[in-house]
Design an enzyme around this catalytic site. Structure first.
Site, PDB file in Angstrom:
ATOM      1  N   TYR A 194       0.824  -1.200   0.000  1.00  0.00           N
ATOM      2  CA  TYR A 194       0.000   0.000   0.000  1.00  0.00           C
ATOM      3  C   TYR A 194       0.864   1.259   0.000  1.00  0.00           C
ATOM      4  CZ  TYR A 194      -3.574  -3.388   1.486  1.00  0.00           C
ATOM      5  OH  TYR A 194      -4.403  -4.461   1.587  1.00  0.00           O
ATOM      6  N   HIS A 210       0.034 -12.183   0.810  1.00  0.00           N
ATOM      7  CA  HIS A 210      -0.824 -11.211   0.143  1.00  0.00           C
ATOM      8  C   HIS A 210      -1.178 -11.600  -1.294  1.00  0.00           C
ATOM      9  CE1 HIS A 210      -1.531  -6.563  -0.400  1.00  0.00           C
ATOM     10  NE2 HIS A 210      -2.603  -7.288  -0.665  1.00  0.00           N
TER      11      HIS A 210
END
Length: 313
Positions: free
Chosen positions: A56, A119
């Site tokens: 992110y 992820h």
């Protein structure tokens, strides 16, 4: 704020989880001051679960969250971050994962991570995740650097694939996104299996990455036009009735007792207040309106969109 047990971890997490991707200026510029203020306000209002990733904002979200949490007693929050996905792509190699966790610990100003998640594993090799990534994380668990291990991704089938091939208790949590919302609640079919495995369930994207908003999804959204049109119709219907579809969608996702926590991206104190208010008023949903919305969305219910790299999960 309500709290629920997260699988067999022993953790009790707020039903509203803090999604950290906006802290990385993923959806627009966010100052360090705003990020810190937002996190502190969330904790003040009872949010105790924070989820982030080095992906992110290319590590910016972790840095901002770390600065905010530095002043907070460690027992006040439960922290989840990820490994395997980075600004330059995917890498589930054991050595990269070990390095990744150390880097995250430094950015987050922590001695340990409560939950480390692989992820978006569908973009790597599931067999590599099973044979290489997870064993590396188990080593970190023995060292005390991480407490629990999870996996994340969009296709629901990946969770069964991995869980069926590892020893019971190896995977503590799964994070599923876009599969428990007004337009797609297909995660429900997997819940009995996950509960039987003792795996905690985290969901994200209750607004279906912008589909269930008055402004509509971003241009990159992969949903087919019929899904976008149905969601837009539902949003208009809610507005005409004096309600915002986002609030209804959030309450719907937060209300399932089998889902420990639902992540919502936040980067301002106002967003925190609005989301906490919805979490505290789950019983106040207009059932008639909810049924009408479900009827509008029925033609596209559980209709998945073409696979592609998720933008901001």
């Amino acid at each position: 704020m309500k709290y629920r047990k997260l699988g067999s971890t022993g953790l009790e997490v707020s039903v509203l989880g803090f999604g950290g991707s906006p802290l990385g200026s993923v959806f627009g510029p966010v100052s360090e001051e705003s990020a810190v203020e937002c996190v502190h306000e969330a904790i003040r209002l009872g949010v105790n679960f924070f989820d982030v990733s080095p992906y992110y904002g290319n590590t910016l979200a972790e840095k901002n969250l770390g600065k905010a949490l530095k002043a907070i007693p460690r027992e006040k929050f439960i922290l989840s971050t990820k490994c395997g996905r980075y600004g330059d792509g995917f890498d589930f190699n054991a050595q990269r994962v070990l390095k990744s966790v150390d880097e995250s610990l430094e950015r987050l100003n922590l001695d340990y991570i409560d939950i480390i998640q692989c992820h978006d594993i569908e973009f790597g090799s599931l067999d590599q995740v099973i044979s290489e990534t997870i064993p590396a994380l188990l080593g970190l668990k023995r060292q005390g650097k991480v407490r629990f291990i999870g996996i994340t991704g969009l296709p629901l089938a990946i969770f069964r694939y991995v869980l069926d091939r590892v020893e019971p208790g190896t995977i503590d949590v799964v994070l599923s996104y876009c599969h428990y919302s007004l337009n797609d609640s297909s995660l429900e079919g997997l819940v009995p299996y996950l509960k039987d495995k003792g795996v905690g369930i985290i969901t994200a994207s209750p607004l279906a990455m912008g589909l269930l908003t008055e402004s509509g999804p971003p241009v990159w959204h992969p949903a087919q036009i019929e899904i976008k049109e149905a969601c837009a119709k539902a949003a208009t219907h809610c507005k005409l009735k004096g309600h915002n579809i986002s609030e209804i969608a959030l309450k719907f996702s937060l209300s399932n007792p089998d889902i420990a926590t639902t992540l919502v991206g936040m980067c301002s104190s106002q967003q925190v207040h609005d989301n906490v208010k919805a979490a505290e008023e789950l019983e106040s949903v207009d059932q008639k309106l909810l049924d009408e919305v479900k009827e509008i969305l029925a033609p596209v219910k559980n209709k998945t969109w073409p696979s592609g790299k998720p933008e901001n999960n």
